[in-house]
Write an enzyme that holds these catalytic residues in place. Sequence first.
Site, PDB file in Angstrom:
ATOM      1  N   GLY A 316       0.890  -1.228  -0.160  1.00 38.25           N
ATOM      2  CA  GLY A 316       0.117  -0.045  -0.245  1.00 38.25           C
ATOM      3  C   GLY A 316       0.961   1.374   0.090  1.00 38.25           C
ATOM      4  O   GLY A 316       2.027   1.303  -0.480  1.00 38.25           O
ATOM      5  N   GLU A 317       0.404   2.433   0.626  1.00 34.61           N
ATOM      6  CA  GLU A 317       1.170   3.655   0.778  1.00 34.61           C
ATOM      7  C   GLU A 317       1.134   4.216  -0.536  1.00 34.61           C
ATOM      8  O   GLU A 317       1.490   5.506  -0.704  1.00 34.61           O
ATOM      9  CB  GLU A 317       2.427   3.418   1.412  1.00 34.61           C
ATOM     10  CG  GLU A 317       2.607   2.797   2.812  1.00 34.61           C
ATOM     11  CD  GLU A 317       4.057   2.618   3.233  1.00 34.61           C
ATOM     12  OE1 GLU A 317       5.102   3.301   2.462  1.00 34.61           O
ATOM     13  OE2 GLU A 317       4.189   2.099   4.147  1.00 34.61           O
ATOM     14  N   GLY A 318       0.833   3.643  -1.717  1.00 34.61           N
ATOM     15  CA  GLY A 318       0.976   4.366  -3.078  1.00 34.61           C
ATOM     16  C   GLY A 318       2.489   3.896  -3.570  1.00 34.61           C
ATOM     17  O   GLY A 318       2.838   4.238  -4.855  1.00 34.61           O
TER      18      GLY A 318
END
Length: 350
Positions: A316-318
């Site tokens: 996640g997180e980008g």
Amino acid sequence: MTLLDQTVAAITPRDHAAEHAARERLDRMTKPPGSLGVLEDVAAQLAGTAGACPPPLPVPAAVAVFAGDHGVHAQGVTPWPQEVTAQMVANFAAGGAVVNAFAAQLGADVVVVDVGVASPSAPAPGFLDRNVRRGTADLAEGPAMTLDEARRAVEVGIGVAAELAADHGCLVTGDMGITNTTASAALVCAFTGAAPAEATGRGTGVDDPTLARKVAVVERALARLDGGRDPLTVLAEVGGLEHAALAGFVLGAAAARVPVVLDGVIAGSAALVAAALCPAAVEHALAGHVSAEPGHALALRHLGLRPLLGLDLRLGEGTGALLASPLVAAAARALADVATFDSAGVTEKS
């Protein structure tokens, strides 16, 4: 009209004339037709979003990491304590997370948005306090949030997209929220019709008993939905505040005619919400990668999006979307800079 209504009304499909012009130019460029594969689709899509051929280069990129906590944490669907969400928000703001490292390497900006973290964070550069409520309610027991809170969280994402689109050529989705893959699985099932056992994954790497609890929680949440509810109600019932903001971020990017690169299953499930609210919005989105979470591939298939990367990421997180952003920029650069057979004086095949 609400900001959400105004944004949906402002979204239009890609410009087919610009997209057609891009396809024609790609075929005249000094290369065999179609030899850039999926990147040719990306280049044409960028032209359609911008309404121009060639389109502006999608740089610089900005990743917005939307953070929120989840009441479903009480169901034991993860071994990670809930306070990790707030701790990671501080880590993002301090530049110490993986997304920060990737962004530094790629020259991208990172903005961290508290849309629903359970505890407040200290002010910091690049941190936006847009908190709608201090975490959702337990989606296994009842609605995760009210309809008004869902709309407000969506509008947080719309606002952030508008701010970033003013001086960035590409927007990137990011997220943080302990147990947010549980809400993602529920959203994927609600919008695609997939079975909970098919769409629910291990998230941060949970063991078999925890995964079984997670599937059971998703089943309980879905049992409250009658299949006929509108998208915002479904989001309020089983979604997260960061999911809502991400859906708004996708809508806001589309309204601004700026490409948005989607990250993993959190972004994918949020994009399902955005597509249900405004189908034309996802015409301006690109799938950065397909994650190891099973629900992500289901979401992308339903959205008709082909991922640019497949690296078995599940952070996640980008992070996955950021890694794909240079491919998006390269597609636009090739469309703009590569000579045609005529202009270069190169003989075409007979």
